[in-house]
Structure formats: structure tokens, C-alpha cells
Design a protein around this motif. Structure first.
Motif, short mmCIF file in Angstrom:
data_model
loop_
_atom_site.label_atom_id
_atom_site.label_comp_id
_atom_site.label_asym_id
_atom_site.label_seq_id
_atom_site.Cartn_x
_atom_site.Cartn_y
_atom_site.Cartn_z
N GLY A 143 0.91 -1.24 0.11
CA GLY A 143 -0.03 0.04 -0.08
C GLY A 143 0.83 1.10 0.04
N GLY A 188 0.35 4.58 1.33
CA GLY A 188 -0.29 5.61 2.30
C GLY A 188 -0.05 6.88 2.10
N THR A 196 -7.13 3.53 0.32
CA THR A 196 -5.86 3.33 1.27
C THR A 196 -4.58 3.09 0.83
N GLY A 197 -4.58 3.12 -0.64
CA GLY A 197 -3.25 3.20 -1.31
C GLY A 197 -2.90 2.01 -2.19
N ASP A 226 -13.85 6.62 1.31
CA ASP A 226 -13.09 5.43 1.19
C ASP A 226 -13.85 4.69 0.11
#
Length: 105
Positions: A45, A47, A69-70, A94
Motif C-alpha cells: 500500500g 499510504g 488506502t493506497g 473510502d
């Protein structure tokens, strides 16, 4: 548009793309609020990036989708296997942005 915030609603209501006024619109992507898919990730991820930054990284890497969330997705499973994540705040932006024209069914 349906906001995915419970497993029950996901099981009984078809998936829908959400145009949420307060959430970023990223050109070339469609936003699915509260949704994620397993697997197909490119690395770990990333972030701390905005959806616009993630969209640019996705374009540069040739990915098909990304999660706020990446996680960048090189592969996208059928939409029927996507899953909701528990949202602490259902108004939070999200979810998963899927590249326009990406086949996932």
C-alpha cells in the motif's frame, strides 16, 4: 447510488458506482464507495496519498484500479467477488476507483 456499509446491504443490493458530491472525482476512473477487491495488488500500500495522486500513480504503472488506502490493482476480479470494508464513518470517501473501460465481469 448505494453506500456499502454493511454486509447485509451488499448481499441484497447490486453493486453501483457512486458519484458522491463531497468525494474527489478522478478523471478516467469510476468511484465505488466502500468497496475493495482481494488480490491483484501491485506491491504494498502507498499510504498518505490523495485520490488524485493515486490516480496518477495508477496511470503511470498501468494499473486497472486503486483503493483509497493506497493499494494499486494490476488485476480486478469479477465485481461479484468485491467486498465492503467496515466504514467507521459512512460519509468518508473510502473505496475503490476503477479505470474507465476496465472489464471486471
Amino acid at each position: 447510488c448505494r453506500h456499502a456499509n454493511s454486509l447485509t446491504s451488499i448481499a441484497t443490493v447490486p453493486y453501483a458506482a457512486c458519484a458522491v458530491p463531497e468525494c474527489p472525482v478522478i478523471q478516467g476512473f469510476t468511484f465505488y464507495k466502500g468497496m475493495d477487491s482481494s488480490g491483484g495488488d501491485i506491491g504494498n500500500g502507498i499510504g498518505g496519498k490523495t485520490p488524485a495522486q493515486l490516480g496518477e500513480l495508477c496511470r503511470q504503472s498501468g494499473c486497472k484500479a486503486f483503493v483509497t488506502t493506497g493499494w494499486l490493482k494490476k488485476e480486478l476480479p469479477p465485481q461479484s467477488s468485491w467486498r465492503p470494508w467496515p466504514l467507521e464513518n459512512p460519509d468518508k470517501c473510502d473505496g475503490m476507483y476503477v479505470g474507465d473501460g476496465v472489464a471486471f465481469d
